[in-house]
Design a protein around this motif. Structure first.
Motif: not given
Length: 308
Positions: A136, A227, A231, A245, A249, A252, A254, A270, A272-273
């Motif tokens: 991360r 996003n 975000q 963000a 996204t 793909n 988070c 958070q 992105g997603q």
């Protein structure tokens, strides 16, 4: 000549990487540290004023000098100066090297080595991070620094030439050194943090658009823009929030969560997603930055062809 200059600088960066000797940013960083030790003293108000003075002293003179030099030298000398400025300011190969020297130990299950190299690029404490937390931290860094050290340089050269590239890069370096909300830098570094926000505002939005264009190929473009706008409102860095963000996204993933900065636990929203972050997203984020650079160069080519 703008496109040719960028292509030459990127080719040199690809072949040579960052200057191993006499890197301008190393000299600049040493000078900034010495100045900070002298000026970062006294009351909160004095530290704030001294921080403003330090930023002006360190950032403004060099771009003005370059403007003067470029005004008088022959065309071919000006071209070489421009190529050199973009070359030392852009950091695409260096970004890739730093990301991969964390990605590779993670894939080899060498957590201690990954923690060691991760500490080179992030300000959070990496000593207790597990593989997912390192993935991360590194992915976030690759996306944010992909803007700060790569796409922003190219964008600002197009907008304002070498002087604007230098101003942004020096200001961004001071933000990386001083832009922390700690007892030492909360006041002295406030100007550097705010100026970096200002100077990165346009380039962060353009980088977000470049990421979104890449996202057209996997159907994430619209959500990347949504996003980035939503975000970034709750993220600590406006520009970083937009870039991370959107980038997260498109690949793909988070991002966000808890991290330790200077002994304090900080909860990030958070960004992105998608799926939970893994080591593969480090490599994907680097690929995204390279794709954004390619898209930007293609757009520049067609714009110059249409306009000229």
């Amino acid at each position: 000549m703008i496109l040719i200059t960028l292509l030459c600088a990127l080719l040199i960066d690809h072949l040579l990487g960052e200057p191993r000797r006499f890197h301008p940013l190393i000299f600049f960083g040493n000078l900034a540290r010495k100045l900070e030790k002298r000026l970062n003293q006294g009351s909160h108000r004095k530290r704030l004023l001294m921080g403003i003075a330090a930023w002006l002293i360190l950032v403004i003179p060099i771009p003005l000098l370059v403007v003067a030099v470029l005004s008088f030298v022959p065309f071919y000398i000006a071209f070489l100066i421009n190529v050199y400025v973009v070359y030392w300011a852009v950091a695409l190969k260096s970004l890739t090297e730093h990301g991969m020297q964390i990605y590779q130990p993670l894939t080899d299950n060498n957590l201690s080595q990954a923690q060691h190299y991760c500490a080179y690029i992030v300000s959070r404490d990496t000593s207790e991070l597990d593989a997912q937390a390192i993935s991360r931290a590194t992915t976030e860094s690759m996306l944010e620094n992909g803007h700060d050290g790569v796409t922003a340089t190219l964008i600002y050269f197009v907008i304002g030439g070498a002087p604007l590239v230098i101003m942004h890069r020096l200001s961004n370096t001071l933000d990386a050194m001083w832009g922390y909300r700690t007892a030492q830098f909360n006041y002295f570094g406030k100007c550097s943090a705010r100026m970096d926000d200002l100077l990165g505002f346009i380039s962060a939005k353009v980088t977000t658009l470049l990421f979104a264009i890449v996202g057209l190929f996997n159907g994430t473009a619209k959500m990347a823009l949504f996003n980035a706008y939503q975000q970034s409102k709750t993220y600590k860095s406006h520009n970083g929030g937009w870039v991370m963000a959107a980038g997260a996204t498109v690949i793909n993933v988070c991002l966000g969560g808890t991290a330790i900065y200077f002994g304090k636990s900080v909860q990030s929203p958070q960004l992105g997603q998608g799926e939970a972050v893994q080591s593969k997203h480090i490599k994907m984020s680097l690929t995204l930055v390279r794709q954004a650079v390619c898209v930007g160069l293609i757009i520049l080519f067609f714009l110059q062809w249409i306009l000229f």
